[in-house]
Design an enzyme around this catalytic site. Structure first.
Site, PDB file in Angstrom:
ATOM      1  N   ARG A  17      75.768  52.996  65.011  1.00 52.40           N
ATOM      2  CA  ARG A  17      74.830  53.203  66.116  1.00 52.40           C
ATOM      3  C   ARG A  17      75.152  52.339  67.344  1.00 52.40           C
ATOM      4  NH1 ARG A  17      68.795  53.473  63.762  1.00 52.40           N
ATOM      5  NH2 ARG A  17      68.454  54.307  65.857  1.00 52.40           N
TER       6      ARG A  17
ATOM      7  N   HIS B 183      83.836  54.453  63.944  1.00 51.48           N
ATOM      8  CA  HIS B 183      82.708  53.532  64.029  1.00 51.48           C
ATOM      9  C   HIS B 183      83.111  52.065  63.860  1.00 51.48           C
ATOM     10  CE1 HIS B 183      80.103  56.930  64.244  1.00 51.48           C
ATOM     11  NE2 HIS B 183      80.330  57.314  63.011  1.00 51.48           N
TER      12      HIS B 183
ATOM     13  N   PRO C 255      69.622  44.842  59.556  1.00 47.50           N
ATOM     14  CA  PRO C 255      69.918  43.596  58.830  1.00 47.50           C
ATOM     15  C   PRO C 255      69.067  42.446  59.351  1.00 47.50           C
ATOM     16  CG  PRO C 255      71.935  44.730  59.444  1.00 47.50           C
ATOM     17  CD  PRO C 255      70.822  45.441  60.151  1.00 47.50           C
ATOM     18  N   GLU C 256      68.418  41.731  58.435  1.00 40.92           N
ATOM     19  CA  GLU C 256      67.576  40.594  58.794  1.00 40.92           C
ATOM     20  C   GLU C 256      68.235  39.312  58.286  1.00 40.92           C
ATOM     21  OE1 GLU C 256      65.159  40.850  60.788  1.00 40.92           O
ATOM     22  OE2 GLU C 256      64.647  42.976  60.744  1.00 40.92           O
TER      23      GLU C 256
END
Length: 271
Positions: free
Chosen positions: A107, A89, A2-3
């Site tokens: 992650r 998660h 994500p930016e």
């Protein structure tokens, strides 16, 4: 990863809904990139004042501190009145009087960090190296030119580094360089003032277009309402290696720069 557009889209999707809420509980799952920095129960009773963004960090202002939240490489937030029990998660839940904010991060490169304020050493460490905000008034052509002129690094790498301008991630750097007609491998200091001005405008244009389309969803990004982004469907060069350029029909090329893929049109973009 994500930016800026994805982080800003996420912020807009829950900021008003959580504002003025009081925290009633906080839950930590498996360890994230950095420790929270306080006991979760210390957040209970605090009020959420507002949600801001700095670069790729969300800043949740509390009445007695600040939460810095990073989505990492695969993270996303959900905010709703109620959510299912946390899964394997789901690594952070903030229960408030107005809903639950949950960080889902397969992650575990994301982070939630508590700081006293933006002058706290941990906040300065995480935020202090970022460059200009590209959608702010501080992002002037003159300031952009000044940041580029002393760097012999490839212009694409300079954009990704975030020290001159923040949040122009891989997709958006490739797209902005295409619009400006600049090869990604040109040294930043060799970009002429006229081309810097075109690149400045292209960065602003591309990021605003990304915001309008909800950001980019290449794998699993969604905003806090669970909605995916669609900017990638409008990309001119990103992810289109071997396909004809929409402008001149020349096949789009791909080159590796710093372990990232850069896409460009060898006819429309020049040194």
């Amino acid at each position: 990863m994500p930016e800026l557009p994805e982080v800003e889209v996420t912020r807009r999707s829950f900021a008003s809904a959580i504002a003025q809420a009081h925290i009633v509980a906080a839950r930590l799952g498996k360890p994230l990139r950095w420790p929270l920095g306080c006991a979760p129960e210390n957040l209970v009773g605090q009020q959420v004042l507002a949600v801001r963004r700095r670069g790729k960090y969300l800043l949740i202002d509390l009445d007695r501190g600040l939460l810095l939240l990073h989505l990492g490489m695969s993270g996303s937030l959900r905010f709703a009145a109620s959510l299912p029990p946390p899964g394997v998660h789901d690594h952070f839940d903030l229960h408030t009087t107005q809903g639950i904010l949950r960080l889902h991060d397969p992650r575990r490169f994301g982070a939630v960090v508590y700081a006293r304020d933006e002058q706290d050493p941990i906040a300065r460490k995480l935020l202090g190296h970022w460059g200009l905000e590209p959608l702010s008034e501080d992002f002037s052509v003159a300031a952009f030119q000044q940041g580029l002129k002393n760097s012999r690094s490839d212009i694409k790498q300079v954009l990704l580094a975030g020290k001159v301008v923040v949040g122009v991630g891989n997709i958006y750097a490739s797209e902005a360089l295409f619009l400006a007609g600049i090869l990604p491998t040109v040294a930043a200091c060799d970009v002429s003032p006229q081309r810097v001005q075109r690149l400045h405008s292209a960065i602003v244009q591309v990021l605003n277009q990304a915001l309008e389309t909800g950001g980019s969803t290449l794998r699993n990004f969604s905003n806090a309402d669970g909605q995916s982004g669609h900017f990638q469907q409008q990309a001119q060069v990103y992810g289109r290696a071997g396909q004809p350029c929409h402008t001149c029909a020349t096949p789009v090329c791909m080159v590796r720069q710093g372990q990232r893929s850069s896409y460009y049109c060898p006819s429309c973009q020049h040194g």
